[in-house]
Every structure is written in structure tokens, then in C-alpha cells.
Design a protein around this motif. Structure first.
Motif, PDB file in Angstrom:
ATOM      1  N   GLN A  75      -8.883  17.636  83.785  1.00 36.02           N
ATOM      2  CA  GLN A  75      -7.600  16.939  83.720  1.00 36.02           C
ATOM      3  C   GLN A  75      -7.264  16.253  85.035  1.00 36.02           C
ATOM      4  OE1 GLN A  75      -4.224  17.985  81.686  1.00 36.02           O
ATOM      5  NE2 GLN A  75      -5.172  19.305  80.159  1.00 36.02           N
ATOM      6  N   CYS A  79      -7.252  12.422  84.083  1.00 36.96           N
ATOM      7  CA  CYS A  79      -5.855  12.000  84.020  1.00 36.96           C
ATOM      8  C   CYS A  79      -5.475  11.148  85.220  1.00 36.96           C
ATOM      9  CB  CYS A  79      -4.933  13.214  83.927  1.00 36.96           C
ATOM     10  SG  CYS A  79      -5.054  14.111  82.366  1.00 36.96           S
ATOM     11  N   SER A  80      -6.024  11.461  86.403  1.00 34.08           N
ATOM     12  CA  SER A  80      -5.707  10.656  87.586  1.00 34.08           C
ATOM     13  C   SER A  80      -6.295   9.252  87.450  1.00 34.08           C
ATOM     14  CB  SER A  80      -6.226  11.338  88.848  1.00 34.08           C
ATOM     15  OG  SER A  80      -7.639  11.507  88.805  1.00 34.08           O
ATOM     16  N   ALA A  83      -4.172   7.454  84.789  1.00 40.49           N
ATOM     17  CA  ALA A  83      -2.821   7.205  85.297  1.00 40.49           C
ATOM     18  C   ALA A  83      -2.812   6.061  86.303  1.00 40.49           C
ATOM     19  CB  ALA A  83      -2.275   8.475  85.936  1.00 40.49           C
ATOM     20  N   PHE A 138      -8.459  16.577  79.010  1.00 42.00           N
ATOM     21  CA  PHE A 138      -7.606  15.393  79.141  1.00 42.00           C
ATOM     22  C   PHE A 138      -6.313  15.656  78.390  1.00 42.00           C
ATOM     23  CE2 PHE A 138      -5.996  11.236  77.906  1.00 42.00           C
ATOM     24  CZ  PHE A 138      -6.049  10.563  79.109  1.00 42.00           C
ATOM     25  N   SER A 139      -5.223  15.098  78.890  1.00 47.28           N
ATOM     26  CA  SER A 139      -3.939  15.265  78.210  1.00 47.28           C
ATOM     27  C   SER A 139      -3.053  14.055  78.466  1.00 47.28           C
ATOM     28  CB  SER A 139      -3.223  16.534  78.689  1.00 47.28           C
ATOM     29  OG  SER A 139      -2.756  16.375  80.014  1.00 47.28           O
ATOM     30  N   GLY A 142      -0.558  14.895  81.334  1.00 51.58           N
ATOM     31  CA  GLY A 142      -1.090  14.742  82.675  1.00 51.58           C
ATOM     32  C   GLY A 142      -1.164  13.290  83.101  1.00 51.58           C
ATOM     33  N   THR A 143      -1.532  12.415  82.173  1.00 50.36           N
ATOM     34  CA  THR A 143      -1.579  10.984  82.467  1.00 50.36           C
ATOM     35  C   THR A 143      -0.192  10.442  82.768  1.00 50.36           C
ATOM     36  OG1 THR A 143      -3.491  10.743  80.994  1.00 50.36           O
ATOM     37  CG2 THR A 143      -2.298   8.744  81.573  1.00 50.36           C
ATOM     38  N   THR A 191      -1.717  22.984  84.324  1.00 47.73           N
ATOM     39  CA  THR A 191      -2.906  23.058  83.465  1.00 47.73           C
ATOM     40  C   THR A 191      -3.549  24.438  83.532  1.00 47.73           C
ATOM     41  OG1 THR A 191      -3.324  20.697  83.835  1.00 47.73           O
ATOM     42  CG2 THR A 191      -5.138  22.003  82.959  1.00 47.73           C
TER      43      THR A 191
END
Length: 265
Positions: A75, A79-80, A83, A138-139, A142-143, A191
Motif C-alpha cells: 500500500q 498508493c503513493s 496518489a 492497494f486501497s 490510501g490513494t 494499514t
């Protein structure tokens, strides 16, 4: 009055954990006694070793650790990247795609169980670490969280890096990511806690005791007609210990990370 309220709140929060520890040291007969007794009459320290006889506790603990580490690292990385793309890169359909991400947050996670199970089954990942780890790497949350952090960063620093010849990936890695450390920390904490305590999804895809995480293994101790609550509590204490120890050692970072989730946006 403030201290009285804080002490009362602390008692309410700590009380269930104290009861859990004391119950784990009682005999089965004491756990069923009416009226309930607070302190054990006979301190049954053997309950903790008995858990290892009833469950493959070491294998379950290892599975929980590997699942938590794998999901958390996944994540943070994926996610980073997503994002930063939503926050800084302009491409056709950016807003629409991000809106679809937000829609995912409105859907109860239980609705994804059957599709996830079918995909994992077709991949042959039932009762395996990839089956536990990959769907949680992945979520949308988180994004969304990290996108808010990236939007709050000054663009001037990134523009300066581009003038020095840095490409988008170098700008992300050397400029944006270090500045987003509070957001990364918050995502890591949330997480890890979610993954360690996750029950529903692992319960669906794991049926072999050696492949179950601790959350599922402890759930199997509760029978339909008989439950040894002293063993359940002993296992729960040992399962909670890593998160409690992590909180004690990283208390300042935990509080900072959780606080930042409510102050950025």
C-alpha cells in the motif's frame, strides 16, 4: 474535573484488556461461574502453553506477520505512486478516474468478498500467502489520503527539481515522497492495524490451520456448543501483544500519524 474525566476514560478503555488478561489466567470453571469473579482463585499460567497445543500458533503468527508486512509495503508503494499521479500529473480522465476511486470508498467491503474469492480461486491462491497479501496491497482510501498530502506540498520545490533536470520519477522519489512522510506514516499505521485484525477475508480463503492468520485461528476456538474462554483470552492476549508493544515503542509516531489524518485535506 478534567483529570477525573481523563481517568474515567482511561479506565473504560483499559478495563476490557485487564479483564481479558485476568480471564486468560482462570480455569474454565471460573469463566463460567455465576456471579463472575474478577481475580482468578487459581492462576492458570498453563493456559498460554495450552494454546500452542490446540492451535499451530507459531505458524499462524508467522502468517499474520508476513501478511501485515506485505500488505503495508504494497500500500505504501502503490498508493503513493497512484496518489502522486492524481495530485500532480494532468491526463485525460484524471477527475473521472479519481471519482471512481472515491466511489469505491462508499461500497461496503463485504461486497467484494465473492469477486475476490473467485479471482483468488482461479489463480490457485487459496490457502496461500499471495492470496492473503496481494488483494490488500492497494486501497482507494490510501490513494485518497496520500493525494491530499501531495496536494498540500509546495509546487515550487518540484519545479526547482525539474529545472535541475529531474524526471517525474526522480521528482517523486527525491522531493515529494520525503515531504509526505507524515502521510506515509499514517497510512503505514492504519494499514498495519487493519491487516493484523482483518478477519472476514482471511476467514473466507483459508481453510487449513497452518495457513490461517491469528485472527482466523482464534475464531476457530469458539465452538457452536462449547467455548473455552480462558484459552480464547490467552490466545487473544498473545495476538494483541505485538501491536501493544509496537504502540509503546512508537507511541509518538502513532499519535502523530493518526493526528495528521484529520488535519490534512
Amino acid at each position: 474535573m478534567t483529570h477525573v474525566a481523563l481517568i474515567a476514560g482511561a479506565v473504560v478503555m483499559v478495563g476490557p484488556f485487564v479483564w481479558e488478561v485476568l480471564t486468560s489466567l482462570k480455569t474454565f470453571a471460573e469463566t463460567m461461574r455465576i456471579p463472575l469473579t474478577f481475580f482468578p482463585h487459581e492462576w492458570q499460567w498453563s493456559n498460554y502453553s495450552q494454546v500452542f497445543n490446540v492451535l499451530p500458533f507459531a505458524h499462524m503468527f508467522q502468517t499474520s506477520v508476513l501478511t501485515t508486512v506485505g500488505r503495508t509495503l504494497g500500500q505504501v508503494v502503490f498508493c503513493s505512486l497512484a496518489a502522486y499521479a492524481f495530485a500532480r500529473m494532468r491526463f485525460r480522465g484524471n477527475g473521472l478516474l479519481f471519482g471512481l476511486f472515491l466511489c469505491v470508498l462508499m461500497v461496503p467491503s463485504q461486497l467484494f468478498l465473492i469477486p475476490q474469492y473467485l479471482i483468488v480461486q482461479q489463480l490457485g491462491w487459496l490457502n496461500s500467502l499471495p492470496g492473503l497479501i496481494v488483494p490488500g496491497m492497494f486501497s482507494a482510501f490510501g490513494t485518497f489520503l496520500l493525494r491530499q498530502f501531495f496536494l498540500s506540498l509546495p509546487r515550487e520545490l518540484e519545479d526547482a527539481a525539474r529545472l535541475d533536470g529531474a524526471n517525474p520519477l526522480q521528482v517523486f522519489w527525491h522531493v515529494a515522497l520525503p515531504l509526505a512522510k507524515p502521510g506515509l506514516l499514517a497510512l503505514t499505521i492504519l494499514t498495519a492495524l487493519w491487516s493484523w485484525n482483518d478477519l472476514m477475508y482471511p476467514l473466507v480463503i483459508t481453510t487449513e490451520p497452518d495457513k490461517m492468520p491469528l485472527s482466523v485461528g482464534l475464531a476457530t476456538l469458539q465452538g457452536e456448543h462449547f467455548t473455552d474462554y480462558s484459552l480464547v483470552m490467552a490466545g487473544s492476549v498473545m495476538a494483541s501483544a505485538p501491536m501493544i508493544l509496537a504502540f509503546i515503542l512508537l507511541q509518538r509516531h502513532f499519535i502523530q500519524g493518526i493526528a495528521f489524518t484529520g488535519t490534512k485535506g
